[in-house]
Design a protein around this motif. Structure first.
Motif, short mmCIF file in Angstrom:
data_model
loop_
_atom_site.label_atom_id
_atom_site.label_comp_id
_atom_site.label_asym_id
_atom_site.label_seq_id
_atom_site.Cartn_x
_atom_site.Cartn_y
_atom_site.Cartn_z
N GLU A 54 1.13 -1.16 0.07
CA GLU A 54 0.18 0.33 0.29
C GLU A 54 0.58 1.09 0.42
N ARG B 258 -10.91 0.92 -1.74
CA ARG B 258 -11.88 0.99 -0.59
C ARG B 258 -10.89 1.73 0.29
N GLU B 259 -9.40 1.85 0.49
CA GLU B 259 -8.56 2.22 1.30
C GLU B 259 -8.79 3.40 2.09
N ASP B 260 -8.23 3.71 2.78
CA ASP B 260 -8.56 5.38 3.25
C ASP B 260 -8.22 6.35 2.59
N ALA B 261 -6.72 6.06 3.28
CA ALA B 261 -5.58 6.76 3.24
C ALA B 261 -5.14 6.79 1.34
N GLN C 260 -7.42 6.45 -0.87
CA GLN C 260 -9.01 7.43 -1.13
C GLN C 260 -8.76 8.21 -1.08
N GLN C 261 -8.19 9.20 0.39
CA GLN C 261 -7.23 10.17 0.60
C GLN C 261 -6.38 11.00 -0.58
N THR C 262 -5.82 9.96 -0.55
CA THR C 262 -4.64 10.20 -1.97
C THR C 262 -5.07 10.77 -3.17
N CYS D 80 -8.69 11.81 -3.67
CA CYS D 80 -9.15 12.91 -3.25
C CYS D 80 -8.67 14.68 -3.23
N ASN D 81 -7.37 14.19 -2.60
CA ASN D 81 -6.57 15.46 -2.56
C ASN D 81 -5.71 15.72 -3.51
#
Length: 173
Positions: free
Chosen positions: A55, A114-117, A119-121, A123-124
């Motif tokens: 990841e 669907r892993e948070d990190a 998804q955040q990457t 989105c950012n």
């Protein structure tokens, strides 16, 4: 920078490049760090010297691919006259897409993880690009800057789909 530091930076870059290719070709979930190591022509333990998990390697690959897009757009925004801005941005994206197809495929795949990190990457990166384009369109005095920025992003996503499924007709018009 000392020679060993430079070599280390180059190897890390080689690993990221190999990961982009492997993830794009076989998908993140089917890819292994052994495949990445083989593509980078190094041992698998050497991959883990730089990336603790698959990841974290994916996150580094995404960061590299999004940085390329963001920097390319930034150069266009900073050097293009306002009347040609939208056209030049579209041309730049088409160029990026043809030169770095694996990176675009990687980004498309990451949208579904669907892993948070991750998804955040994602989105950012989308937020950064949207904001840059929106500010550039507003500063250029374009009417309906918000809608045009949204359509620009939508067109980019549609172009990615067109490339991924080999349906160039989606990019016409």
């Amino acid at each position: 920078m000392a020679k060993s530091e430079a070599t280390s930076v180059n190897r890390k870059s080689d690993i990221i490049s190999a990961a982009i290719k492997v993830f794009a070709e076989v998908g993140y979930f089917r890819a292994t760090t052994a495949q990445v190591a083989e593509r980078a022509k190094i041992s698998q333990p050497y991959v883990f010297r730089f990336f603790a998990t698959k990841e974290t390697l994916l996150l580094a690959a995404l960061e590299a691919s999004w940085s390329r897009v963001i920097e390319s757009f930034r150069q266009v925004v900073e050097t293009t006259s306002t009347e040609l801005l939208e056209t030049k941005l579209i041309q730049e994206y088409v160029k990026i897409q043809s030169m770095y197809q694996n990176e675009m495929l990687l980004q498309m795949q990451a949208q579904t993880i669907r892993e948070d990190a991750i998804q955040q990457t994602m989105c950012n990166a989308y937020k950064d690009i949207r904001n840059m384009i929106l500010v550039a369109f507003r500063d250029a005095g374009m009417e309906n800057a918000e809608e045009r920025a949204m359509l620009f992003l939508a067109r980019g996503v549609l172009c990615n789909v067109a490339v991924a499924i080999n349906l160039p007709e989606l990019m016409e018009g």
